[in-house]
Design a protein around this motif. Structure first.
Motif, PDB file in Angstrom:
ATOM      1  N   ARG A 273       0.810  -1.215   0.000  1.00  0.00           N
ATOM      2  CA  ARG A 273       0.000   0.000   0.000  1.00  0.00           C
ATOM      3  C   ARG A 273       0.848   1.272   0.000  1.00  0.00           C
ATOM      4  N   GLU A 274       2.058   1.202   0.598  1.00  0.00           N
ATOM      5  CA  GLU A 274       2.905   2.390   0.698  1.00  0.00           C
ATOM      6  C   GLU A 274       3.282   2.962  -0.671  1.00  0.00           C
ATOM      7  N   LYS A 275       3.189   2.157  -1.728  1.00  0.00           N
ATOM      8  CA  LYS A 275       3.494   2.653  -3.066  1.00  0.00           C
ATOM      9  C   LYS A 275       2.571   3.796  -3.475  1.00  0.00           C
ATOM     10  N   LEU A 276       1.395   3.844  -2.886  1.00  0.00           N
ATOM     11  CA  LEU A 276       0.419   4.885  -3.222  1.00  0.00           C
ATOM     12  C   LEU A 276       0.245   5.888  -2.086  1.00  0.00           C
ATOM     13  N   LEU A 277       1.220   5.941  -1.188  1.00  0.00           N
ATOM     14  CA  LEU A 277       1.084   6.818  -0.032  1.00  0.00           C
ATOM     15  C   LEU A 277       1.053   8.290  -0.441  1.00  0.00           C
ATOM     16  N   ALA A 278       1.874   8.684  -1.415  1.00  0.00           N
ATOM     17  CA  ALA A 278       1.885  10.088  -1.844  1.00  0.00           C
ATOM     18  C   ALA A 278       0.513  10.499  -2.377  1.00  0.00           C
ATOM     19  N   GLU A 279      -0.111   9.621  -3.172  1.00  0.00           N
ATOM     20  CA  GLU A 279      -1.451   9.924  -3.695  1.00  0.00           C
ATOM     21  C   GLU A 279      -2.475   9.964  -2.568  1.00  0.00           C
ATOM     22  N   ALA A 280      -2.358   9.034  -1.617  1.00  0.00           N
ATOM     23  CA  ALA A 280      -3.298   8.996  -0.497  1.00  0.00           C
ATOM     24  C   ALA A 280      -3.180  10.241   0.362  1.00  0.00           C
TER      25      ALA A 280
END
Length: 467
Positions: A74-81
């Motif tokens: 999930r951390e791969k999309l942390l910037a978007e989140a």
């Protein structure tokens, strides 16, 4: 039993106890709640719901769906989140499945069911308005998110896609690798013949998952408002070709509530790029998160923009090309048959000579031409496939064809020279075959000639005998 199963399904979709570990690097102005839910086939998936620390009640929510990759965390999309949460949304990111998903195996309907499990979970979160929960998909997720949105009773209020594609996965991937090779300066038969043919054979052999998925009929069934975002320097999705196809498909289904936005200095994921899409920086393109927040507010209040397109024109040097299914004569099965025949023909000659020497029998003196056929054929076949697989594994925006001579990779030119020598040696051997000393030698040379005859159409198909 059915009642018990339903109760267990609900329990597994509830958040885990408060105080669970938040994703690393979460800013202090945001909070995280860890959740677990069931994906397709009952697979348990884990995620985090990220919200503003002072989140208001009745807020919208969005589930983020990964791009391609096995077991992507999930951390791969942390910037978007983080970007979306700072616009007042609750955002669910989750670890992508690895069960049933690999380089050669995946199902977009399965991934869509996983995403729907996440949507159902987010709709039950305290403070989230269940009527205002949407889905966001990056790259491969751009095929998955619309599919999830078309499911009956999905509860999805809006769709956002980033770097999405209106082409089939096989056509997109073949274009990306060819474009990467051209960007590295390569041209000729390697790019125009060998690379697309390799993808077609791989797909025919069942090693390229979902190769001919057609996204346009799916998009035509999407009824929710759609926000589509592309980076101007997208090197993995044809950024000039895809948007018109997207718009045509949506409008064919009567949906004109779409907004398309192109971001300058942005790559495939709408992150900043300093070098035309090759390097991805951690930062999102300026205005990306704000656009998401504003647009979601409009879409969930019934004021979604109609057919709105803005931003600079995307950069796409060459068009994509058709990658149709193989005919029977070029299928993966026939390629395997041809490969076995060639290996036996070219490898049998030195093997028989070695066996005869071990048994102290006269192996004869092999001609130079026979040696060239045997060695050259083996080098062209094994070296050709090794190089082609290397090319596609380093393909896309990071293509590395090796040293170049003009617009031809030196290694490819060397393989082509070996192929030409093999054909020429075959012609010489045909002319001298009748003068072979013994019947056994004529049989061995006949096998080499047969291999050379099969080699000619094989090498033409793979571009080794083409400029």
């Amino acid at each position: 039993m059915k009642l018990l199963a339903a109760i267990l399904a609900v329990l597994f979709a509830l958040p885990l106890p408060a105080g669970a570990t938040a994703p690393p690097g979460l800013p202090a102005d945001l909070t995280s709640t860890e959740v677990s839910f069931r994906g397709e086939g009952g697979l348990e998936l884990h995620g985090s719901v990220i919200s503003p620390a002072n989140a208001r009640a009745g807020r919208p929510g969005v589930v983020l769906v990964h791009g391609a990759g096995t077991g992507t965390p999930r951390e791969k999309l942390l910037a978007e989140a983080v970007g979306a949460a700072r616009q007042g949304l609750s955002v669910l990111i989750y670890d992508k499945r690895s069960q049933g998903y690999s380089t050669t195996e995946r199902s977009y309907p399965q991934l869509a069911e996983d995403a729907l499990g996440a949507v159902a979970t987010l709709r039950r979160q305290p403070g989230v308005d269940p009527a205002k929960v949407g889905i966001w998909g990056l790259s491969e997720g751009g095929w998955v998110a619309p599919l999830a949105a078309t499911r009956p009773s999905s509860g999805i209020a809006f769709v956002i896609v980033v770097g999405a594609n209106a082409l089939s996965p096989l056509r997109q991937q073949a274009w990306a690798v060819a474009a990467g090779l051209r960007k590295a300066g390569a041209g000729g038969s390697l790019v125009g013949r060998a690379e697309p043919n390799l993808y077609r054979v791989i797909a025919d052999g069942g090693l390229f998952p979902e190769p001919y998925h057609d996204p346009e009929p799916v998009l035509a069934r999407v009824r929710q408002p759609v926000l589509a975002i592309w980076g101007v320097h997208d090197l993995l999705t044809p950024p000039r070709e895809t948007p018109p196809l997207f718009a045509d498909a949506l409008e064919a289904g009567g949906n004109r509530r779409y907004t398309f936005r192109f971001f300058p200095q942005a790559d495939h994921a709408a992150h900043l790029t300093p070098d035309g899409g090759v390097t991805r920086l951690p930062e999102l393109a300026p205005g990306y998160a704000e656009l998401v927040g504003t647009w979601v507010g409009e879409a969930t209040s019934g004021r979604a923009p109609v057919a709105q397109v803005s931003g600079p024109a995307p950069v796409q040097a060459v068009d994509s090309f058709g990658v149709p299914p193989t005919a029977w004569w070029e299928s993966a099965a026939m390629q395997v048959v041809a490969l076995v025949l060639l290996l036996v023909a070219f490898g049998g000659y030195p093997v028989v000579a070695l066996v005869r020497r071990v048994r102290r029998r006269d192996a004869g003196v092999p001609s130079v031409a026979a040696r060239v056929i045997s060695a050259g054929g083996l080098v062209a076949i094994l070296g050709g496939f090794a190089y082609l697989f290397y090319v596609i594994m380093t393909g896309g925006k990071l293509a590395a064809p090796g040293p170049m001579l003009g617009d031809r990779p030196v290694l490819w030119l060397a393989l082509q020279a070996v192929a030409v020598a093999t054909v020429a040696a075959t012609a010489v051997t045909v002319a001298t075959w009748r003068r072979a000393g013994t019947r056994g030698e004529r049989v061995r040379l006949g096998l080499l000639i047969a291999g050379g005859a099969v080699f000619v159409p094989w090498a033409l198909y793979w571009g080794l005998l083409l400029p």
